[in-house]
Design a protein around this motif. Structure first.
Motif, short mmCIF file in Angstrom:
data_model
loop_
_atom_site.label_atom_id
_atom_site.label_comp_id
_atom_site.label_asym_id
_atom_site.label_seq_id
_atom_site.Cartn_x
_atom_site.Cartn_y
_atom_site.Cartn_z
N TYR A 120 16.11 43.32 -70.15
CA TYR A 120 17.24 43.34 -71.08
C TYR A 120 18.02 44.64 -70.97
CZ TYR A 120 19.87 42.70 -75.40
OH TYR A 120 20.88 42.55 -76.32
N PHE A 121 17.32 45.74 -70.99
CA PHE A 121 18.03 47.03 -71.02
C PHE A 121 18.61 47.42 -69.67
CE2 PHE A 121 15.91 47.29 -75.13
CZ PHE A 121 16.93 47.78 -75.91
N THR A 122 17.91 47.12 -68.58
CA THR A 122 18.51 47.40 -67.28
C THR A 122 19.66 46.43 -67.00
OG1 THR A 122 16.93 45.94 -66.19
CG2 THR A 122 16.40 48.29 -66.21
N GLY A 123 19.55 45.21 -67.55
CA GLY A 123 20.57 44.21 -67.29
C GLY A 123 20.31 43.37 -66.05
N VAL A 124 19.16 43.51 -65.43
CA VAL A 124 18.88 42.71 -64.23
C VAL A 124 18.58 41.26 -64.62
CG1 VAL A 124 18.00 44.69 -62.95
CG2 VAL A 124 16.40 43.22 -64.18
N SER A 125 18.75 40.37 -63.66
CA SER A 125 18.50 38.94 -63.94
C SER A 125 17.03 38.59 -63.78
CB SER A 125 19.28 38.04 -63.00
OG SER A 125 20.32 38.69 -62.39
N ARG A 183 11.83 43.26 -72.03
CA ARG A 183 12.59 44.39 -72.57
C ARG A 183 13.26 45.18 -71.45
NH1 ARG A 183 12.61 46.31 -77.61
NH2 ARG A 183 10.99 44.77 -78.02
N GLY A 217 21.41 44.74 -80.94
CA GLY A 217 20.87 43.38 -81.05
C GLY A 217 21.47 42.57 -82.18
N PRO A 221 16.65 43.61 -80.13
CA PRO A 221 17.46 42.80 -79.22
C PRO A 221 16.63 41.80 -78.42
CG PRO A 221 17.77 45.17 -78.78
CD PRO A 221 16.66 45.04 -79.77
N VAL A 222 15.36 42.04 -78.26
CA VAL A 222 14.55 41.16 -77.42
C VAL A 222 13.92 40.02 -78.24
CG1 VAL A 222 12.56 41.03 -75.86
CG2 VAL A 222 14.12 43.00 -75.77
N TYR A 247 25.24 44.70 -78.21
CA TYR A 247 24.18 44.38 -77.26
C TYR A 247 22.94 45.23 -77.51
CZ TYR A 247 21.92 43.30 -72.82
OH TYR A 247 21.02 42.89 -71.86
N PHE A 248 23.15 46.53 -77.65
CA PHE A 248 21.99 47.41 -77.75
C PHE A 248 21.33 47.37 -79.12
CE2 PHE A 248 23.73 49.01 -73.76
CZ PHE A 248 22.58 49.12 -73.01
N GLY A 282 21.41 51.50 -68.15
CA GLY A 282 21.03 50.89 -69.43
C GLY A 282 19.61 51.21 -69.86
N LYS A 327 24.70 48.42 -62.09
CA LYS A 327 24.27 47.25 -62.87
C LYS A 327 24.48 47.59 -64.32
CE LYS A 327 22.44 43.17 -62.91
NZ LYS A 327 23.68 42.73 -63.58
N ASP A 328 25.17 46.72 -65.02
CA ASP A 328 25.47 47.00 -66.42
C ASP A 328 25.13 45.78 -67.26
OD1 ASP A 328 26.90 48.82 -68.40
OD2 ASP A 328 27.98 46.94 -68.66
N PRO A 329 24.38 45.97 -68.34
CA PRO A 329 23.98 44.80 -69.12
C PRO A 329 25.16 44.10 -69.82
CG PRO A 329 22.78 46.78 -69.83
CD PRO A 329 23.83 47.23 -68.88
#
Lengths: 430, 430, 430, 430
Positions: D182-187, D179, C185, D17-18, C182-183, D56, C15-17
């Protein structure tokens, strides 16, 4: 005999906010998009009256149709990579994905209610009838159009192709959840589509999902649940829908009663008369409807002009929960409306959103509807709600939201001492 | 005397995909949004014919107007926090922000070209004329509407209020760049709006930008540059615009020549006759236009029906660069068109996008246009292009994109041996 | 002889952001990711000290390396679709993409400055030396590792493969711009990567870009320009870099002078002695460095402990522009520092970011650096800056940002009447 | 006596970023962020070993702490706008929000398990002890630090302030869900935070939520549910956690048994000896831990060096469900491990994630935990699970995921005919 699909010299793309790009590689797809029947979808909103609640929801069925096509294209690519796909079905599946909504009319929900039309039937008529789409499909091979229509009608022998276009987790639903979330701007509606693609497997012509992807499927279903109740069944949208339906009713009734319109709705005469041809149907779009709503504000019939004014200027009906006590007193209420000079046939309407999304996940209930099956590590199939606590908990529930709509402004305008005013206010609890 | 603005008991919000939420706290703002004149903006697309190029660009001026209001609201909050804002101007600024586009008509660009109307004038007429908007504004205090109109007309004494609504980096431009990027789905158009807000300072009623934020301003200007050339001036969009303009021309000409329309364009008669009232104008929207384009496909005039068919079904004109050699041979080309039976008055059109965005940054050129000033650490003001290499480089350039539009299909349909076919093809280099 | 690459039974994903998913389909790629040499990249930040300026920038080179691999994989897929790719090069290109940064050490910029190491050389050493990575590569076929190293070293005969990994618009740069944006922001750094992929063409083993995609390329270059000046060359980051460099200098000097460390930096001894092996190098990571900086706060040497305290607790140096007048008085300044008891060798440092990004687009200047070529409709190649106003304008400019760093707190702590305090403050203009 | 908080001359911001920007307006907040104790959070990852599963997730507690502060700041602004907030509590709430995690140690989960420390206690010790943070807080007014510590300890009299920092929907949870997503990239992990803020109301010092916002609250809870099972309890992360715990155990045991370390873990001696001071604690961070794991790969103790090698190079344990039958045969399994030469004390570990998120919503169960209350239109409060079908369905369920972890590679390496190999494989079903 179906011909091999002709490739474009150079891939064409559409910039799409949801899928970044829609990729078109076959001449047939490109040409279908260019037909008047398909271009007409640009003039039919994806979410009907929802734009009156969420102002971003002004997107048309054109973009959605491209999106469904694009998802189908990508899923088929994945299936091909896994050798799970018969490539001779590709063009049929892509055409069906692209055209699945081509039969939609303007504000379909209300339109179908009033005139008894059915957009799925029209989709098939357009594919099979005297249209540019039909001619293009037949150029691909004799009987090709018929096959595409069968996929839409869910009678096509290859169930996998049918499932791709219409099943619990099909390309249609995946696109509309993401797209409608994007354009309304709500936070619901997001799910991990790519993960769902990755865990899709085919077992006996059925699409199933690897158990390891259960949470992505859960999330998709919860997204859908939230989209239904937060967006699709929003009470304000339904208020606009109620008014729209009443306008169409009123116009039809007036026409049938021989009312002399200042602005005769030429494009609607055939449908009022009950003898609309496919050709007539294809001339209808939301501009036509809105044009007449616009000019009918000047018609002499007060009900018609008032309802049109309300729709065009967003003077919507208010609502109360249609509680058991109200059911009991509905006739009383209608009488009070009548006595107060507010025609209850047009100004007092129940709207129920009982076709709730949980039902969709009750296996076996509705004919062709298939449950979602998980492919377990041991190779067996388990129905989703047996494995997922969350889905299990919402399976079998039936949530009904029933509301009574009425023009609060009209009631407020009644003289303070008016008996009916008080009666109505009491009964409605407002 | 202006009254204090009445607050709503509870803040109201609109879900907005660009700003997440639009917050409404004053009754006046809420009521203005509810007027028929403002609701009409739902039926006028923000980007005219752009949806034929970028299918996502179906958003209306309604959402944009809310967005400009919301940006103004937030910027004013920041100014207030820094004690840089006279709170008695708040309602004037917010109303002007909300209403700045209320005078737009359907497909304004073409419409204004053909009929000589001007949307800014109409905005002022709506604010000052016999409208619901006017009545609501006047309820706020006598002369209030006049002040709002002055802000729109850029004659309002407080230059800060004017700058907020119309200057190089105003609330209008900030919203439309972000919004149009969002709906088209392009990657251009993003910039760090919040940083720009943070570096905004007021010097002598002028909005300037702290030097430390120069890169954010640069990025905004580059975004705008890209949006102009990638989206706003897209040659396909301009092709649709050319056709639309020709349809309006043709209909007007036919009307003036006494042509018997099968479908008389009632809402356009007054404008054809040159005596349109504000009331007539407010009945116009894109549904009206599209309705007539739809039905005019059946008119007997071949030019009108063909052009309408083209617009509705996206059979657009092709284009070539209008090179110097072409300029030279334009008359020859027109003659060949004529001889081939293709009326050059309607089927051969030059479109030039020379009002390029760099000009906007040439200080002092166009009357009220102010350069962007940077506030240096030592308190002096430096004009942006003096400090920024990137902006400096595009300042003073004038990029013109001039194209010649024509129906390639018509030329391809001419008999292979036709002299004019060859001549036209040679001249156009196709 | 290179073997056909072994496919995994089932594709694996990360999984990649940035790219949603990284897809791994070959066993070799999967195994390379699992090596200690590659896992070590998790402990080396992508942007060194930037996290002290942008707190989100804590991401490691591990994710970036996966990202470069993923972009290469997707671009190759597109090339394959167009029959522009020799599939026997695929594994070489993918391995080179994945491994291109594997030779980076902790805080490479400062590290290389102090110890004269070079991360590109180390990448090659790791690929060719006694490592797990080497063994895996050789299992693919004899000489395979050598080929991968040649791609890194830009000596590989197939220029297309080299260009993919290192050229003006390569997979490396595309990933880091998007990932770093991305990181951190920031709003900069976005560009339409997929469009760039679509307009990539191959002409004589060179990657060129269709003219129609020029604006996407322009936007990429402007993004990069903004990222350089807004993020990579941020003066606060450079302040941390200056301190870090000084710590390494000081520690090395102390070691060479025989200083008795309370906490001996075992993993750094070899590098201090100038005889570090590949094995030693691979044990270094940012935890090692940070551990010693942490404990060295307790060392007796005041310079070392103070600098470590500063770095660990973000007590950074301040800076002024290193203007011509300062250049003139640099010796005076150093003397005043010395007399004030602040060692100028460690506390007065010039940092210049003159290797500005515009140079990258000056064709022909730096050896292997290739200009960006546009493929015109007529098949000729035009260098980008000839066609693009924007890029043309920033080509050939050389922007230098030169700053003088110093510990303002130390100067402020000097007695008010101290002669050197005044002198220093005057010279620095603070 | 608490002083009025001193404002900064100019607001300072952190790019985030958040939340886009973190806004700092008070000198105290700015200074607290600058303390060594707070800067140390940069060296402690927010999600411990999760970066080994989601690459991430390398973000630190520093950014999260700023995020919690920022959410608190914005929520308080909304409360103030509604006159629901006592402004004299603002600074206490903001400081508590900022500092709520300052007591976290490296890899807290494992660390606390092995050494019996407690990060909440340490947070209070840091606020109240001999630290820069304490000195800054006391400068604000005598007893101010004590108040902040009481908020952390949930004993502060103003329950509203406590709820803001720790309750079912508090600023801490809101930030970490967004947060970490965002960083892991999960939905998963997205929810409509701004809507939740808007429906927050205060009733008797308790935060409740307007019924109309129930779906946003539902969505938050479902997001959290998904984040727990998809991210926080991911079995691979737990495998790394198991190994980490075993390393710390082993090192402590070896130390206590007098083992001669090649690399003595100076910073851990005090904790091994059970007499760690606050000062010692504050020197610990993840660099220290990782440094020793790095060098311990060379220690003579095979268990220690092997476990360190595994952690550093991601050679994690595999797992099977810890089923009832396994529970039964656990002793047998341990014996077989022992006989095969694999120490079951370190290589056979049960990990259970039974503290599932549904419990959090079972009212009244766990001491101070408050249920989520909805404010109904009639002014009464209803507990969420009574109103929400979805939440109701997952309330009261307790999902436990219990897994048995072991080094599969070690078992695979046993000779094929080894009796224990077969026995182990049979028992584990692998």
């Amino acid at each position: 005999m179906t011909q091999a699909a002709q490739k474009l010299n150079e891939e064409k793309v559409f910039k799409d906010p949801v899928h970044r790009y829609i990729h078109v590689r076959h001449r047939l797809i490109w040409d279908l998009i260019g037909t008047p029947e398909f271009q007409r979808l640009r003039r039919i909103r994806q979410l009907g009256t929802t734009f009156l609640t969420f102002h971003g929801a002004e997107h048309s069925r054109f973009g959605h149709s491209l999106g469904v096509y694009e998802i189908a294209r990508r899923v088929i690519d994945i299936f091909k990579y896994r050798n799970n796909w018969d490539d001779s079905e590709t063009m049929i599946a892509l055409c069906a994905a692209l055209l699945h909504d081509v039969g939609h009319g303007p504000f379909s929900h209300s339109f179908e209610k009033v005139f008894g039309t059915n957009h799925e039937e029209y989709t098939q008529k357009i594919i099979l009838g005297d249209t540019e789409i039909h001619r293009l499909l037949e150029r691909q091979g004799e009987g090709f159009a018929e096959k595409v229509a069968e996929v839409i009608g869910k009678t096509y022998p290859n169930r996998l192709v049918v499932s791709l276009i219409s099943s619990q987790i099909d390309c249609d639903r995946m696109d509309y959840l993401l797209r409608d979330a994007y354009f309304t701007g709500v936070s619901y509606g997001h799910f991990d589509m790519e993960r769902i693609w990755r865990v899709m497997r085919t077992v006996d012509d059925q699409i199933v999902f690897k158990f390891s992807g259960m949470h992505a499927v859960e999330d998709y279903i919860m997204s859908r649940y939230q989209m239904y109740w937060q967006v699709y069944f929003h009470p304000v949208t339904r208020s606009a829908e109620v008014i729209l339906t009443q306008i169409l009713h009123r116009a039809k009734t007036l026409y049938q009663e021989g009312f002399q319109f200042k602005y005769t709705p030429h494009p609607l005469i055939q449908i009022f008369d009950g003898n609309m041809t496919l050709h007539d149907y294809l001339k209808l779009d939301e501009s036509v409807i809105l044009y007449f709503f616009q000019v009918w504000q000047e018609e002499k019939d007060e009900i018609l002009s008032d309802l049109c004014y309300r729709f065009m200027n967003r003077r919507l009906f208010k609502y109360v929960e249609f509680s058991p006590s109200l059911i009991h007193s509905k006739d009383q209420l209608a009488l009070a409306f009548k006595q107060a000079g507010i025609d209850p046939r047009y100004y007092l309407e129940i709207d129920s959103s009982s076709n709730s999304p949980y039902d969709l996940y009750r296996p076996g209930e509705e004919g062709e509807r298939q449950p979602i099956e998980l492919l377990m590590p041991d190779g067996t199939l388990h129905e989703l709600s047996q494995e997922s606590d969350v889905v299990g908990s919402i399976t079998g529930m039936r949530r009904t939201d029933c509301k009574l709509y009425f023009p609060k402004d009209r009631i407020d305008e009644l003289p303070k001492h008016d008996v009916n005013r008080k009666k109505i206010k009491n009964l409605l609890g407002i």
